[in-house]
Scaffold this motif. Structure first.
Motif, short mmCIF file in Angstrom:
data_model
loop_
_atom_site.label_atom_id
_atom_site.label_comp_id
_atom_site.label_asym_id
_atom_site.label_seq_id
_atom_site.Cartn_x
_atom_site.Cartn_y
_atom_site.Cartn_z
N TYR A 7 -75.55 34.64 -2.71
CA TYR A 7 -75.39 35.01 -4.12
C TYR A 7 -75.34 36.52 -4.34
CZ TYR A 7 -76.30 30.16 -5.23
OH TYR A 7 -76.22 28.79 -5.32
N LEU A 8 -75.49 37.29 -3.29
CA LEU A 8 -75.49 38.74 -3.43
C LEU A 8 -74.09 39.31 -3.46
CD1 LEU A 8 -78.34 39.73 -0.95
CD2 LEU A 8 -78.45 39.65 -3.45
N PRO A 9 -73.85 40.33 -4.27
CA PRO A 9 -72.55 41.03 -4.23
C PRO A 9 -72.39 41.79 -2.92
CG PRO A 9 -73.80 41.61 -6.22
CD PRO A 9 -74.70 40.82 -5.33
N LEU A 10 -71.17 42.15 -2.62
CA LEU A 10 -70.82 42.82 -1.37
C LEU A 10 -71.65 44.08 -1.13
CD1 LEU A 10 -68.90 42.97 1.10
CD2 LEU A 10 -67.37 44.32 -0.34
N LEU A 11 -71.76 44.94 -2.12
CA LEU A 11 -72.50 46.20 -1.93
C LEU A 11 -73.96 45.95 -1.59
CD1 LEU A 11 -70.99 48.52 -4.67
CD2 LEU A 11 -70.59 48.55 -2.20
N ASP A 12 -74.57 44.92 -2.19
CA ASP A 12 -75.95 44.59 -1.86
C ASP A 12 -76.07 44.09 -0.43
OD1 ASP A 12 -76.64 45.34 -4.41
OD2 ASP A 12 -76.84 43.29 -5.17
N LEU A 16 -78.26 45.73 2.51
CA LEU A 16 -79.22 44.91 3.22
C LEU A 16 -78.98 44.95 4.73
CD1 LEU A 16 -81.62 43.08 2.61
CD2 LEU A 16 -80.03 41.16 2.45
N ARG A 17 -77.71 45.00 5.13
CA ARG A 17 -77.37 45.08 6.56
C ARG A 17 -78.01 46.29 7.23
NH1 ARG A 17 -71.60 45.53 8.21
NH2 ARG A 17 -72.50 45.11 10.22
N ASN A 18 -78.23 47.33 6.47
CA ASN A 18 -78.72 48.58 7.05
C ASN A 18 -80.24 48.66 7.14
OD1 ASN A 18 -76.11 49.58 7.39
ND2 ASN A 18 -76.04 50.26 5.26
N THR A 19 -80.94 47.58 6.79
CA THR A 19 -82.41 47.65 6.78
C THR A 19 -83.05 47.26 8.11
OG1 THR A 19 -82.59 45.41 5.88
CG2 THR A 19 -82.51 47.23 4.30
N SER A 20 -82.45 46.32 8.85
CA SER A 20 -83.02 45.92 10.14
C SER A 20 -81.98 45.15 10.95
CB SER A 20 -84.26 45.04 9.93
OG SER A 20 -83.89 43.75 9.46
N ARG A 21 -82.28 44.93 12.21
CA ARG A 21 -81.36 44.16 13.04
C ARG A 21 -81.24 42.73 12.56
NH1 ARG A 21 -83.34 46.34 18.90
NH2 ARG A 21 -82.41 48.40 18.69
N THR A 22 -82.35 42.16 12.13
CA THR A 22 -82.33 40.78 11.63
C THR A 22 -81.48 40.68 10.37
OG1 THR A 22 -84.53 40.39 12.54
CG2 THR A 22 -83.77 38.87 10.82
N MET A 23 -81.67 41.62 9.45
CA MET A 23 -80.88 41.61 8.22
C MET A 23 -79.41 41.90 8.50
SD MET A 23 -82.45 40.70 5.59
CE MET A 23 -83.77 39.70 6.18
N ARG A 24 -79.14 42.72 9.49
CA ARG A 24 -77.75 42.99 9.87
C ARG A 24 -77.07 41.70 10.30
NH1 ARG A 24 -74.39 47.02 11.10
NH2 ARG A 24 -75.98 48.59 10.84
N ALA A 25 -77.75 40.93 11.13
CA ALA A 25 -77.18 39.67 11.61
C ALA A 25 -76.99 38.68 10.46
CB ALA A 25 -78.06 39.07 12.70
N LEU A 26 -77.99 38.55 9.60
CA LEU A 26 -77.89 37.60 8.48
C LEU A 26 -76.81 38.01 7.49
CD1 LEU A 26 -81.68 36.92 7.81
CD2 LEU A 26 -80.00 35.30 8.68
N THR A 30 -73.35 36.06 6.58
CA THR A 30 -73.02 35.71 5.20
C THR A 30 -71.64 36.22 4.81
OG1 THR A 30 -75.35 35.74 4.59
CG2 THR A 30 -73.76 35.95 2.79
N LEU A 31 -71.34 37.46 5.16
CA LEU A 31 -70.03 38.04 4.84
C LEU A 31 -68.91 37.29 5.55
CD1 LEU A 31 -70.98 41.80 4.95
CD2 LEU A 31 -70.24 40.51 2.93
#
Length: 127
Positions: A7-12, A16-26, A30-31
């Motif tokens: 449900y997040l927009p692209l910029l969000d 989020l990708r830049n916060t951690s390796r786990t978030m980068r993968a998730l 999603t993208l």
């Protein structure tokens, strides 16, 4: 987590990708899933189509690309793309058209002076 991220927009998602390796993968997953869902409006075999785009240095543009970029923002609540614009090098036009006609149920519909072979593929309706 993937459901929330969808449900997040692209910029969000990019942030989020830049916060951690786990978030980068998730976020990347999603993208990618969002892109495949966007392509499925026009393409049945999205993986083969993406490989063809990469092989021919081609890209999707127009309303479909804009729809992907603006997903989950107030700008796309009222519309969905109704065509698939593909930009490609001139030498890739015939292979792209051939793929769309042979594997994706498109048909050569109209003639344009600038299109190789005069082809503008149009998708056949599903039976």
């Amino acid at each position: 987590m993937l459901t929330i991220m969808s449900y997040l927009p692209l910029l969000d998602l990019i942030s989020l990708r830049n916060t951690s390796r786990t978030m980068r993968a998730l976020a990347t997953s999603t993208l990618h899933h969002r892109w495949l869902c966007t392509l499925r409006r026009f393409i049945d075999d999205t993986h083969a189509f993406q490989a063809l785009l990469a092989r021919t240095d081609s890209l999707v543009s127009g309303s479909t690309a804009l729809f992907y970029i603006l997903a989950n923002t107030p700008f796309v609540d009222a519309w969905v793309p109704d065509d698939l614009d593909i930009y490609c090098p001139l030498v890739a036009a015939v292979p792209l058209i051939d793929h769309l006609v042979q594997f994706e149920r498109y048909a050569q519909h109209t003639r344009h002076a600038n299109a190789p072979g005069g082809a503008t593929p149009r998708r056949r309706r599903r039976p």
